[in-house]
Structures are given as C-alpha cells and as structure tokens.
Design a protein around this motif. Structure first.
Motif, PDB file in Angstrom:
ATOM      1  N   ASN A 128       0.841  -1.205   0.000  1.00 36.23           N
ATOM      2  CA  ASN A 128       0.000   0.000   0.000  1.00 36.23           C
ATOM      3  C   ASN A 128       0.872   1.250   0.000  1.00 36.23           C
ATOM      4  OD1 ASN A 128       0.839   0.535   2.701  1.00 36.23           O
ATOM      5  ND2 ASN A 128      -0.731  -0.865   3.458  1.00 36.23           N
ATOM      6  N   GLY A 129       0.219   2.406  -0.084  1.00 39.48           N
ATOM      7  CA  GLY A 129       0.951   3.663  -0.054  1.00 39.48           C
ATOM      8  C   GLY A 129       0.005   4.837   0.091  1.00 39.48           C
ATOM      9  N   ILE A 130       0.576   6.029   0.346  1.00 35.94           N
ATOM     10  CA  ILE A 130      -0.212   7.250   0.503  1.00 35.94           C
ATOM     11  C   ILE A 130       0.205   8.227  -0.587  1.00 35.94           C
ATOM     12  CG2 ILE A 130      -0.761   9.203   2.013  1.00 35.94           C
ATOM     13  CD1 ILE A 130      -0.169   7.367   4.396  1.00 35.94           C
ATOM     14  N   ALA A 131      -0.788   8.723  -1.361  1.00 35.21           N
ATOM     15  CA  ALA A 131      -0.492   9.630  -2.475  1.00 35.21           C
ATOM     16  C   ALA A 131      -1.050  11.025  -2.200  1.00 35.21           C
ATOM     17  CB  ALA A 131      -1.102   9.076  -3.759  1.00 35.21           C
ATOM     18  N   ARG A 132      -0.228  12.020  -2.505  1.00 34.29           N
ATOM     19  CA  ARG A 132      -0.682  13.412  -2.352  1.00 34.29           C
ATOM     20  C   ARG A 132      -0.785  14.121  -3.700  1.00 34.29           C
ATOM     21  NH1 ARG A 132       1.741  12.070   2.391  1.00 34.29           N
ATOM     22  NH2 ARG A 132       0.598  12.744   4.256  1.00 34.29           N
ATOM     23  N   SER A 133      -0.523  13.364  -4.787  1.00 32.76           N
ATOM     24  CA  SER A 133      -0.657  13.908  -6.139  1.00 32.76           C
ATOM     25  C   SER A 133      -0.843  12.732  -7.102  1.00 32.76           C
ATOM     26  CB  SER A 133       0.601  14.686  -6.527  1.00 32.76           C
ATOM     27  OG  SER A 133       1.690  13.787  -6.672  1.00 32.76           O
ATOM     28  N   TYR A 134      -1.218  13.042  -8.350  1.00 26.62           N
ATOM     29  CA  TYR A 134      -1.390  11.981  -9.350  1.00 26.62           C
ATOM     30  C   TYR A 134      -0.074  11.250  -9.599  1.00 26.62           C
ATOM     31  CZ  TYR A 134      -1.911   9.730 -13.894  1.00 26.62           C
ATOM     32  OH  TYR A 134      -1.901   8.807 -14.909  1.00 26.62           O
ATOM     33  N   GLN A 135       1.043  12.008  -9.609  1.00 27.41           N
ATOM     34  CA  GLN A 135       2.356  11.384  -9.833  1.00 27.41           C
ATOM     35  C   GLN A 135       2.700  10.400  -8.718  1.00 27.41           C
ATOM     36  OE1 GLN A 135       3.958  11.499 -12.625  1.00 27.41           O
ATOM     37  NE2 GLN A 135       2.430  12.958 -13.409  1.00 27.41           N
ATOM     38  N   ASP A 136       2.394  10.800  -7.464  1.00 27.89           N
ATOM     39  CA  ASP A 136       2.570   9.893  -6.312  1.00 27.89           C
ATOM     40  C   ASP A 136       1.774   8.611  -6.534  1.00 27.89           C
ATOM     41  OD1 ASP A 136       4.090  11.712  -4.996  1.00 27.89           O
ATOM     42  OD2 ASP A 136       2.677  12.115  -3.372  1.00 27.89           O
ATOM     43  N   ALA A 137       0.511   8.797  -6.915  1.00 26.93           N
ATOM     44  CA  ALA A 137      -0.403   7.660  -7.088  1.00 26.93           C
ATOM     45  C   ALA A 137       0.103   6.712  -8.172  1.00 26.93           C
ATOM     46  CB  ALA A 137      -1.806   8.162  -7.436  1.00 26.93           C
ATOM     47  N   LEU A 138       0.588   7.298  -9.272  1.00 28.41           N
ATOM     48  CA  LEU A 138       1.107   6.512 -10.405  1.00 28.41           C
ATOM     49  C   LEU A 138       2.297   5.656  -9.962  1.00 28.41           C
ATOM     50  CD1 LEU A 138       0.030   6.489 -13.283  1.00 28.41           C
ATOM     51  CD2 LEU A 138       1.825   8.106 -13.919  1.00 28.41           C
ATOM     52  N   ALA A 139       3.184   6.267  -9.184  1.00 32.98           N
ATOM     53  CA  ALA A 139       4.384   5.554  -8.714  1.00 32.98           C
ATOM     54  C   ALA A 139       3.993   4.400  -7.780  1.00 32.98           C
ATOM     55  CB  ALA A 139       5.312   6.529  -7.994  1.00 32.98           C
ATOM     56  N   ILE A 140       3.044   4.657  -6.889  1.00 29.06           N
ATOM     57  CA  ILE A 140       2.618   3.612  -5.937  1.00 29.06           C
ATOM     58  C   ILE A 140       1.929   2.472  -6.690  1.00 29.06           C
ATOM     59  CG2 ILE A 140       1.035   3.098  -4.017  1.00 29.06           C
ATOM     60  CD1 ILE A 140       1.547   6.126  -3.174  1.00 29.06           C
ATOM     61  N   ALA A 141       1.030   2.809  -7.634  1.00 25.76           N
ATOM     62  CA  ALA A 141       0.296   1.793  -8.393  1.00 25.76           C
ATOM     63  C   ALA A 141       1.249   0.919  -9.209  1.00 25.76           C
ATOM     64  CB  ALA A 141      -0.735   2.451  -9.306  1.00 25.76           C
ATOM     65  N   SER A 142       2.302   1.540  -9.806  1.00 29.29           N
ATOM     66  CA  SER A 142       3.240   0.741 -10.604  1.00 29.29           C
ATOM     67  C   SER A 142       4.103  -0.145  -9.694  1.00 29.29           C
ATOM     68  CB  SER A 142       4.120   1.636 -11.475  1.00 29.29           C
ATOM     69  OG  SER A 142       4.976   2.398 -10.660  1.00 29.29           O
ATOM     70  N   ARG A 143       4.320   0.312  -8.452  1.00 32.82           N
ATOM     71  CA  ARG A 143       5.110  -0.492  -7.507  1.00 32.82           C
ATOM     72  C   ARG A 143       4.328  -1.703  -7.006  1.00 32.82           C
ATOM     73  NH1 ARG A 143       5.120  -0.178  -2.059  1.00 32.82           N
ATOM     74  NH2 ARG A 143       4.280   1.946  -1.972  1.00 32.82           N
ATOM     75  N   ILE A 144       3.046  -1.499  -6.638  1.00 33.19           N
ATOM     76  CA  ILE A 144       2.301  -2.630  -6.047  1.00 33.19           C
ATOM     77  C   ILE A 144       1.495  -3.413  -7.086  1.00 33.19           C
ATOM     78  CG2 ILE A 144       2.188  -1.577  -3.757  1.00 33.19           C
ATOM     79  CD1 ILE A 144      -0.613  -0.734  -4.218  1.00 33.19           C
ATOM     80  N   GLY A 145       1.265  -2.796  -8.285  1.00 28.47           N
ATOM     81  CA  GLY A 145       0.576  -3.514  -9.362  1.00 28.47           C
ATOM     82  C   GLY A 145      -0.936  -3.393  -9.303  1.00 28.47           C
ATOM     83  N   TYR A 146      -1.547  -3.223 -10.480  1.00 26.73           N
ATOM     84  CA  TYR A 146      -3.011  -3.167 -10.573  1.00 26.73           C
ATOM     85  C   TYR A 146      -3.594  -4.567 -10.402  1.00 26.73           C
ATOM     86  CZ  TYR A 146      -2.583   1.596 -12.388  1.00 26.73           C
ATOM     87  OH  TYR A 146      -2.304   2.924 -12.526  1.00 26.73           O
ATOM     88  N   PRO A 147      -4.868  -4.689  -9.970  1.00 28.26           N
ATOM     89  CA  PRO A 147      -5.780  -3.613  -9.567  1.00 28.26           C
ATOM     90  C   PRO A 147      -5.469  -3.111  -8.152  1.00 28.26           C
ATOM     91  CG  PRO A 147      -6.867  -5.742  -9.363  1.00 28.26           C
ATOM     92  CD  PRO A 147      -5.515  -6.019  -9.941  1.00 28.26           C
ATOM     93  N   VAL A 148      -5.852  -1.842  -7.909  1.00 34.38           N
ATOM     94  CA  VAL A 148      -5.662  -1.245  -6.584  1.00 34.38           C
ATOM     95  C   VAL A 148      -6.987  -0.659  -6.089  1.00 34.38           C
ATOM     96  CG1 VAL A 148      -3.214  -0.711  -6.922  1.00 34.38           C
ATOM     97  CG2 VAL A 148      -4.935   0.994  -7.574  1.00 34.38           C
ATOM     98  N   VAL A 149      -7.086  -0.551  -4.769  1.00 31.60           N
ATOM     99  CA  VAL A 149      -8.235   0.139  -4.158  1.00 31.60           C
ATOM    100  C   VAL A 149      -7.773   1.537  -3.797  1.00 31.60           C
ATOM    101  CG1 VAL A 149      -9.883   0.163  -2.251  1.00 31.60           C
ATOM    102  CG2 VAL A 149      -9.151  -2.005  -3.201  1.00 31.60           C
ATOM    103  N   VAL A 150      -8.509   2.552  -4.252  1.00 30.31           N
ATOM    104  CA  VAL A 150      -8.158   3.939  -3.927  1.00 30.31           C
ATOM    105  C   VAL A 150      -9.278   4.547  -3.086  1.00 30.31           C
ATOM    106  CG1 VAL A 150      -6.643   4.426  -5.874  1.00 30.31           C
ATOM    107  CG2 VAL A 150      -9.084   4.629  -6.202  1.00 30.31           C
ATOM    108  N   ARG A 151      -8.887   5.349  -2.095  1.00 31.42           N
ATOM    109  CA  ARG A 151      -9.896   5.966  -1.220  1.00 31.42           C
ATOM    110  C   ARG A 151      -9.324   7.180  -0.509  1.00 31.42           C
ATOM    111  NH1 ARG A 151      -9.428   2.053   3.974  1.00 31.42           N
ATOM    112  NH2 ARG A 151      -7.455   1.128   3.378  1.00 31.42           N
TER     113      ARG A 151
END
Length: 390
Positions: free
Chosen positions: A1-24
C-alpha cells in the motif's frame, strides 16, 4: 500500500504494487468515494475528477485481491483471555463489494476446514493480543479457497460490535450484544455459560436491501461504496432455498424459467462460463452480446446473439421493454460500455427484472432457482430452527 498526495505519487505507488488497486480518501465512512482501479487511465480519472487531492487530503492506495472470498467473524472475549466465536459468515459477493451490500451465509458454505481452522486460530490470537473485552469483528479475505494452497489475509479488525451482530444472534439464538454488555460489566464467558462456537444446523442468508428504485437515475452496480439501506434474512435447511427467501425478502422475485441476458467485462468472460452452463442446465435460454457470446460458444455453450444499443434494432433494450428477458447478468467495462450498461440496468429496474452484477451473485442465484424448481418454499418460525438446534 501507499499514501499519495498527487497523481504522480499515485502513479508511482500503483506501478510499484501492481493493478488492480483500491483507492480511497484517507478518512471515509461506509466506503465513501472508494473505487477499484485497473489502469493508469482509470487512476488519472479518479485523481482528477472523483476526489479532492491536497497535502492535507491524501489518497490511500492498497493492493486489491481479485476474486477473493470475504469472510466476517464476530467473536466475544472476556477479561480472563477466553475467546468464543459467535459466527463465521461467508460473503457471497467477492471481496471489493462493501460488506454492508454483500449477501452472506452463516455457516460458511464453501470454505474448506483448513481455511476455517486458520480463521478461528487467528481470531482467538488477535482478540487475546489486543486484550479485547466484549465484542470484536474481523474481516478476512481468502484467495484460492479451493486450490491446494489457499491464502488467508486479514483485511481489518474492529474491537466493537458490527452490523452483522443482529444477524448472527438471530441465526444462532445467542444474544451476543447482551452477553458482550455483561462481560464488559465484569462477567466472564464461563459464568454466562457461553464457551463454544454455535454451529447452526440450518443455513441463514443475509441480503442487503438496495434503494435503487426509489432514486431515479442511480446505477445499480455494487462496489466498495456502501449503497444499501437495510437488510433481510432467509433461513432454510439448504443454501439455495435460504438464498431464494432472502431475495424475496429484499424484493427480488427470481424467475423459474425464461431468458437470461449475459454481458460481461473482459476479465469476467471466462469466469461466467460455468454459471451460464448452470442456467442452460436449468432450462433457461441464454442471449449475450457479441464478445461474451464468442467466449461462451468457444466453451461449447448454445448462446444466441443479441445486439448492443449502438448496433441496431431490435437490441437488448427492446428485448427488456418487450419483456423477453427475465434475468440479467452484467459486469460493466470501458467508458462507452459502462454508459450502455447503466442504461440497461436502469431500464431493467423499471421493468422489475432482477439484475446481477457479480459472478458470485449469479452462482448463488442459479442455486436458488434450482431449489425453487425442485420444490416450493416452506415457512417456519425462526424459533423452530433454533429450537431444533438447541
């Protein structure tokens, strides 16, 4: 998991843990604004349009377990460290549907004993380690339940009463909330004579009551955000009948014959094959859109083609309005397909045609229809079921 404060943050976290992801969003109740995301494009749409993202409002991103069975456990622990499980509920909809919207069965209907034993052991250990006095609810996810190596995950643990407590108490005849209150006041499980998990001989199914017909324009799709406004339960000696009763209680009248319309997202096309086979075996005619039909035909199933909305007339909407379809199994995919699917689901709702939006829900529906075809439902007081058990 990870915490994103911008779209770029989110992109980096998603590529690290792999899709699909739960976002909230970081603070949510009832799964508000929670989504399952399968691609960079969907993630960008979510981060841009669905939520407000600022340093003070970060987005939480977790790995999503696909096709996992979710399990709810309610247990009571006392000050001596004794822990007794009140009930283990197997969700019918897969993990990813909010637990308040998912139907569930008590006792569990398909989980192997090895998985149930692990769940029991972890529940006791967790309650003891957290020094819980009173009620505790734990949600598990089981991946590959019927494989040679099933994986059990703990999703969350809450040292409090859960919405499932009334359902468990009605099913087993054990007043869990009352017992937990007495235990918090100094009693022990021993003094209350509640020392082992009650396993009912009957099967109870909890079903969510969804308010879609009261709100014109809303979509009927289920997801991580809770939509239900109540719940009902059906009780019987076998799962199919119990599920059929729960559906009746929730206002869904299941057909015993007729035509089933099937249209699935790419990731669900092969998963729906055994379900469609079940409906054909039950004597139903099956119609499907082109992509879904092609996969079903490849697996040797006799399925008729029906046109999508933009492919000409008569199409699936015409068939719904002419009452030529009695049941719909539909999971949406893609932007255009989602728009079409939403219109189909809304129209079906107006014509009171049952709509199933998960594979697991479709399997349970087939089991219910099989029971309805074999025998008529009988009514019995809940005390008679519990009395037979006690």
């Amino acid at each position: 998991n990870g915490i994103a404060r911008s779209y770029q943050d989110a992109l980096a976290i998603a590529s690290r843990i792999g899709y699909p992801v739960v976002v909230r969003p970081s603070y949510v109740l009832g799964g508000r604004a929670m989504e399952i995301v399968y691609s960079d494009t969907e993630l960008e749409r979510y981060m841009t349009f669905a939520v407000q993202v600022e340093p003070e409002h970060p987005i939480l991103i977790d790995k999503f377990l696909e096709n996992a069975i979710e399990v709810d456990v309610d247990a009571i622990a006392d000050s001596t460290g004794k822990v007794v499980i009140g009930g283990i509920m197997e969700h019918i909809e897969q993990a990813g549907i909010h637990s308040g919207d998912s139907a569930c069965s008590l006792p569990a209907i398909s989980l192997p004993s090895s998985v149930l034993n692990k769940i029991r052991t972890w529940t006791v250990q967790l309650a003891q380690r957290l020094q819980v006095v009173g009620l505790m609810n734990i949600q598990f996810a089981v991946v590959g339940a019927h494989s040679y190596n099933p994986q059990v995950y703990i999703l969350e643990a809450n040292p409090r009463a859960s919405r499932t407590v009334p359902f468990v108490s009605k099913t087993t005849g054990i007043p869990l909330a009352k017992m937990a209150s007495l235990i918090m006041s100094g009693e022990t499980l021993e003094s209350l004579n509640f020392t082992q998990e009650p396993i009912p001989n009957h099967i109870a199914v909890k079903e969510a009551v969804l308010p879609f017909n009261k709100f014109p324009g809303t979509d009927t799709i289920l997801g991580p955000e809770m939509r239900s406004t109540g719940e009902v339960m059906g009780v019987d000696s076998d799962f199919g009948k119990a599920f059929a009763k729960a559906e009746l209680g929730a206002g869904e009248i299941l057909p015993r014959q007729g035509t089933v319309f099937v249209s699935m997202s790419d990731r669900d096309k092969t998963l729906v094959v055994p379900v469609v086979k079940d409906f054909i075996d039950l004597g139903f005619k099956v119609v499907a859109t082109d992509g879904t039909r092609r996969v079903l035909k490849e697996h040797g199933l006799d399925v008729e083609l029906i046109l999508k909305l933009h492919e000409g007339r008569p199409n699936v909407l015409d068939a719904i309005k002419n009452q030529q379809i009695q049941l719909i199994i539909n999971t949406p995919s893609g932007e255009e397909a989602q728009t079409d699917a939403r219109l189909i689901r809304r129209t079906a709702l107006g014509y009171k045609i049952p709509i199933i939006t998960t594979i697991a829900g479709a399997k349970a529906t087939a089991a219910a229809i099989r029971s309805l075809q074999a025998t008529s439902l009988e009514v019995k007081a809940i005390q008679d079921y519990i009395g037979a058990h006690n």
